[in-house]
Design a protein around this motif. Sequence first.
Motif, PDB file in Angstrom:
ATOM      1  N   VAL A 246       0.830  -1.201   0.000  1.00  0.00           N
ATOM      2  CA  VAL A 246       0.000   0.000   0.000  1.00  0.00           C
ATOM      3  C   VAL A 246       0.862   1.248   0.000  1.00  0.00           C
ATOM      4  N   LEU A 247       1.814   1.256   0.926  1.00  0.00           N
ATOM      5  CA  LEU A 247       2.698   2.413   1.020  1.00  0.00           C
ATOM      6  C   LEU A 247       3.426   2.631  -0.293  1.00  0.00           C
ATOM      7  N   TYR A 248       3.858   1.530  -0.862  1.00  0.00           N
ATOM      8  CA  TYR A 248       4.611   1.616  -2.103  1.00  0.00           C
ATOM      9  C   TYR A 248       3.780   2.267  -3.189  1.00  0.00           C
ATOM     10  N   SER A 249       2.559   1.816  -3.334  1.00  0.00           N
ATOM     11  CA  SER A 249       1.747   2.385  -4.407  1.00  0.00           C
ATOM     12  C   SER A 249       1.469   3.852  -4.132  1.00  0.00           C
ATOM     13  N   MET A 250       1.373   4.174  -2.837  1.00  0.00           N
ATOM     14  CA  MET A 250       1.162   5.576  -2.512  1.00  0.00           C
ATOM     15  C   MET A 250       2.383   6.405  -2.854  1.00  0.00           C
ATOM     16  N   PHE A 251       3.515   5.941  -2.404  1.00  0.00           N
ATOM     17  CA  PHE A 251       4.728   6.725  -2.636  1.00  0.00           C
ATOM     18  C   PHE A 251       5.081   6.755  -4.117  1.00  0.00           C
ATOM     19  N   ALA A 252       4.790   5.665  -4.805  1.00  0.00           N
ATOM     20  CA  ALA A 252       5.068   5.641  -6.234  1.00  0.00           C
ATOM     21  C   ALA A 252       4.237   6.705  -6.924  1.00  0.00           C
ATOM     22  N   THR A 442       9.723  -3.624  -9.729  1.00  0.00           N
ATOM     23  CA  THR A 442       8.563  -3.013 -10.351  1.00  0.00           C
ATOM     24  C   THR A 442       8.665  -1.497 -10.318  1.00  0.00           C
ATOM     25  N   LEU A 443       9.818  -1.017  -9.927  1.00  0.00           N
ATOM     26  CA  LEU A 443       9.995   0.440  -9.935  1.00  0.00           C
ATOM     27  C   LEU A 443       9.819   0.964 -11.346  1.00  0.00           C
ATOM     28  N   GLU A 444       9.209   2.136 -11.411  1.00  0.00           N
ATOM     29  CA  GLU A 444       9.000   2.748 -12.727  1.00  0.00           C
ATOM     30  C   GLU A 444      10.347   3.166 -13.322  1.00  0.00           C
TER      31      GLU A 444
END
Lengths: 822, 217
Positions: A246-252, A442-444
């Motif tokens: 969740v945090l990851y998608s938020m920070f991404a 999966t980093l952009e």
Amino acid sequence: MGGGINGVICMTFVLFLCCTTGICNPNKPTPTDSTNLETAILLPDDPEDPQAYPEEEKGDNLPVFTMDYTRIQIPFEFTLWILLASFSKIGFHVYQKITIWIPESCLLIGIGLIVGGIMYSVKEEPPAVLTSNVFFLYMLPPIVLDSGYFMPTRPFFENVGTVVWYAVVGTLWNSIGIGLSLFAICQFEVFDLQNINLQENLLFATIISAVDPVAALNIFDDVGVNEQIHIVIFGEGLFNDAVTVVLYSMFAFVADMPAIDSVDVFLGVARFFVVGVGGVLLGLLFGFVAAFTSRFTNKVWEIEPLFVFMYSYLAYLVAELFAISSIMAIITCAITMKYYVEENVSQRSCTTIRHVVKMLATVSETLIFFFLGVVTITTEHEWNWAYILFTLLFAFLWRGVGILVLTQIVNPFRTIQFTVKDQFGLAYGGLRGAICFALAFTLEDNINRKNLFVTASIALILFTVFVQGISIRPIVEYIKIRRTNKDLNTINVEIHTRTMEHLICGVEDLCGQWGHYYWKDKFKKFNDRILRRILLRDTRSESSIVSLYKKLELQNAIELLDTTMGDISAAPSVVSLQDELMEASRPKKKFLTGDIRKMHDILSKNMYKIRQRTTAFRGKNTLQDNNHAREILMRRHASIRRSLHGQSFREQPVQNVSKSLKYYSLQPGGNLDSAFPLRRRSRGELLKDHLQTFGASPRSSSRSLIPMTTLKTIKEQGSSGAPSSLSVHPLEPSSGEHHLDEGFSGPSLRGRKAPVATPRRHSSNRDDEDEDNGFSENQAAGAEQPPPPQGWVPEVRDPGANEAGNPLLRQSAHGSQRSWRT
Amino acid sequence: MGATQTRSGQEYQELAERTGFSAEQIRNLHKRFQQLSGNEDTISREHLKSIPALANNPIRKQIIEAFFDKRNQHGNELGSYEEIGFEEFLMVMSHFRPPTLRTTEEEKEAMRKEKVRFLFNMHDTDGDGKITLVEYRKVVEELLSKSGTIGQEAAKAIADAAMLEVASTNVPNMGPDDFYEGITLEHFEEILKGLEMETRMHVRFLDVSTTNVYCGK
């Protein structure tokens, strides 16, 4: 050390694989290539020497032999990867000692490194498996499902507060702490890191704060640390995956934004809760639907296990669809449905479900670690000493401090508080693993220093897995973390655990306090009144004592199969399944062979009346007839084994059993052959039900008001003798059986025929079964027992003197005798 | 009630030393005690039986009985009281204190022993130092009494199996004519040896008052 065999296996396979993947570039699928490939596959040991033998194919005639590799390439390579990973797993376990000292994940990564090195040297691309979608849609769900499904429910709910506390707050703590510290480091010009902004640092910190519990748990299992630490590590690993994603998608998302408003922060917090709670609710929904479905699947047993997987996967996918926490959804779904589903489905399906869940998870996990190794070599790296070293340092530091601080906060709320040692174990057990790795990949692409992040993540994973993973066992053993003897599978322990629970619940009520048990009690009532009625096919509730009892009986039955019928090839597979079912880890296996075996013998005496009652009560279903045969057979095995093993039931001189004797037990021919497989198939249902319906067993010792003081609560010869004659009798007496019974003294055998009456009645007049059993017992027994009751009574008393063990069965003999008199 | 508190401030101190509770906990428990007894000095079985929350507890009888059991007062007396005062009430409660970080290993061991003995006393209803099969059957029967259709039969079978288990663990070489009379305290301890008691058999006695959330009475 010990790597001989697995080394060979792996190297062979590595070569094999390199040939296949190396040669088959999809962009040049010319015929020559495929022929080359074919050669390579056919001759894996000799790949350097491509003999293009099928030259003839190039003619214009109808090809006799063709190949179309591109068509099968993806599944083919995928299969090979899995096989390779599985082979290496086999390899590790050929030599047990490796996996004790080096965690399996280390070994897998090691092999991955080797394979990666080879692939790198032949300039081969890494497998295209690790895209974000493949990982999150196919590889992650099985792992999480496994964790959720096998989550030890009771300790989890006892510690749920602590678990959530560590998982949510701990992860936030780590992410923000590490992120800010790294951002501070980035301000120093010396390190050449100024172009990493705060958002990216936070994003990276989020990636690396997910803790992977697998390695730590394996070790903790082996040394048997106490339940609290175990469940906290387990739950933390599970839930912080969710938090991290969740945090990851938020920070991404945030990392892309040019500026952040304060509103965004609040929205972020709100979203955090929506995502988490939404996942839980969705999981609950699907869990209950799955449980409800399983109510009706008993007729389609072939696909029964499928529902579990489909529903959990559906929960996962739907959660993904709405971008809420899919991990939470699948975990909740698994926890919710497990309890109900396992009670609804047959034993066989239950085993299948457990087995497949474990298998899928193991494959996924193995592959991930394996790929981790491969990718470490083949991917592009950007090495920045400062950043990577500081990452390691901060990760370690913040974890340690985090646990310390969080424990100080949570300790006053815990009844059993974490000691310093426990805290150290918690902190040190924080290895990084699969999730971290997958997120890093999966980093952009639009992130400035993506390669640096990937490198740093991999470095952190390798560091924690290798250094901490290998050293954690000696350390845990050295500092002697509080340990516990878990899962004592004895009836007494179960009884007293339950007594304690009720006692504590009662005392809490007395104090007027609402403790943990208060809620447990409330939920149990709600569950019994509403949930079970809706979700279960057979709503008769069952105490955990009874289910343990059944479990032990089931084990007993299987054990009987195993020991006397060792020659039948199918038996071991059943047994091994059962092992899986019991989640037999190494320490438990020890336990199985020891004390449990004793229990089996004891419990087996009580098996009969229970099961027999079941069939009578359930009416005419199709299984009924088989049940009797099976029943009798099972009794016979028990008896045979006992008579063969003679005196003691403590040791089991299996070696002494001569083959001929063994086969005597098989003599009654057709009966057995048909009954045996049938029994195995539906033993589940059989055992599942037999206790529940067991209320008023005809041979009830409730009527046997024998003075209790005469109970000689068991032993040896006598106790083993009684069931033997009991079970032998119902079959047509054959010479073989008599032979087997020679070990017993005449009078006692005679006397013990008393309890036999009922089984025989059941096997002979099945039609009467639905009638009142209490009534028919005397009648039937009287009819079948040639000597009249009067003559029979003294016989029972007669052997009284040498009634060695005077087992419990004896009492029922007394009982029935008494009831005749009246 | 304020008067009571000041009056017994000294008394609390003394009780705290004897039972290991903190003064706040004792104060809370005292409030509860008075609530249960209707501001009397002693409490009787009827008082406890009328607690609504306890009504569904399958082993209610045993729990209540344990409070009136003289054996649970750390003395060597046998038999049971008709009514108990606050001190006795507290003594029984003190069996359920959780260990703290400061508890030493020996103390933990002692606490564990106490808890085991408490359980044992609960089962050994006639106080002869042995849990006989009759008593054991009763225990199991009551435990299962709330779980629906499982009747006395199941309870009997399970109690018997459990008894056999105890016998075979503790007296492995029983002769054919031997007779296992019942579980003694030593055997009982042996059976529960591996079981982690301290994490299960404890109540978190609150330091803060929860008077306002009392349900029931």
